[in-house]
Design a protein around this motif. Sequence first.
Motif, short mmCIF file in Angstrom:
data_model
loop_
_atom_site.label_atom_id
_atom_site.label_comp_id
_atom_site.label_asym_id
_atom_site.label_seq_id
_atom_site.Cartn_x
_atom_site.Cartn_y
_atom_site.Cartn_z
N GLY A 15 1.66 13.24 -14.43
CA GLY A 15 1.84 13.09 -15.88
C GLY A 15 3.23 13.47 -16.38
O GLY A 15 4.25 13.21 -15.73
N LEU A 140 3.71 23.07 -22.94
CA LEU A 140 3.37 21.81 -23.61
C LEU A 140 2.17 22.07 -24.49
O LEU A 140 1.06 22.30 -24.02
CB LEU A 140 3.12 20.70 -22.59
CG LEU A 140 4.35 20.28 -21.79
CD1 LEU A 140 4.10 18.99 -21.04
CD2 LEU A 140 5.59 20.13 -22.67
N LYS A 159 -4.93 25.29 -27.48
CA LYS A 159 -3.50 25.15 -27.76
C LYS A 159 -3.08 26.10 -28.88
O LYS A 159 -1.95 26.59 -28.88
CB LYS A 159 -3.19 23.69 -28.13
CG LYS A 159 -3.45 22.71 -26.99
CD LYS A 159 -2.51 22.94 -25.83
CE LYS A 159 -2.62 21.89 -24.75
NZ LYS A 159 -1.71 22.14 -23.63
#
Length: 257
Positions: A15, A140, A159
């Motif tokens: 990815g 990320l 996140k």
Amino acid sequence: MSVEKWIIGTGFSRGIGYELAKILKDNNYKIVHMGRKRSEFEDVFVWWDLLNPISDSPFPELSKSIYGKAIVGFIHCAGVMPILQVSETNRMEKHLFWQSQAEAMRINYFSCAEIIEDILPFIMSHTDNGSQNPPFVAHLSSLSAVDPFPNLELYGATKSACLLYFKWLSYRFAFDELNCLSIHPGTVHTDMVSNVISNESSDLEVVKKYKELINNNEMLTPQAAAENIYKFLFIDIKARESAHGKLYLSDKATVYK
Ligand SMILES: NC(=O)c1ccc[n+]([C@@H]2O[C@H](COP(=O)([O-])OP(=O)(O)OC[C@H]3O[C@@H](n4cnc5c(N)ncnc54)[C@H](OP(=O)(O)O)[C@@H]3O)[C@@H](O)[C@H]2O)c1
């Protein structure tokens, strides 16, 4: 003689992380990769399943690998999307759903924080890395951390946890000591997105949205996402300063407000 500049990172096997590692290699950075599978770009590979608890951490091996090296930064590219729908009736499916949330929290947040806390002394040792710029730690992140698209709320919770950890880090360290960066790469056509489309119900809003973006050719390629991230981390240093402790949208080259 120029100094070897080292980047430590996770998630370089596939990815966005794979494409970023390729760009790093092309720009003569040396790479320490922690993960389950090698990419073809690392100089040092430390095997670690990020699901493993900290007591099984390969830290002694990692510290031997990075001791005395000029470390420019760390980037946590590894991440998973948990199961998106919970069954109200099937106990086994319910159990698998919550197990997948716990695993996502471990990979997306805890493992990142644990690695950073372990390697901080090495990053902060100021071994001359020949760079004018402060060292960085980055992960990320996702827009879901602050404004989740329907169905991505619990992924967003993992996140958010990591974003808040980075905010806390940014209070512990000034920008010019340790630049703390949370990067949303945009919506990117990787295995993560393909797996949502193939494993989740086609009725889900997010599945419809992903299909629409792909059909309209509006989803970023992993290469384009990695180029944006590289530019932000290594070229556009002014942007790095303004993103300290905040969420940076690398697809829009701006800090989230
Ligand atoms: N794609 C998007 O649209 C998007 C949007 C916002 C944020 N993000 C974030 O960007 C990051 C990269 O996403 P991607 O789309 O590139 O995902 P991907 O293609 O699915 O790659 C995920 C990476 O994480 C690693 N990983 C997963 N579980 C692991 C484990 N238990 N131990 C070690 N490594 C593990 C994988 O390694 P293995 O090969 O060993 O599985 C792989 O290198 C993630 O944090 C994701 O949340 C992605």
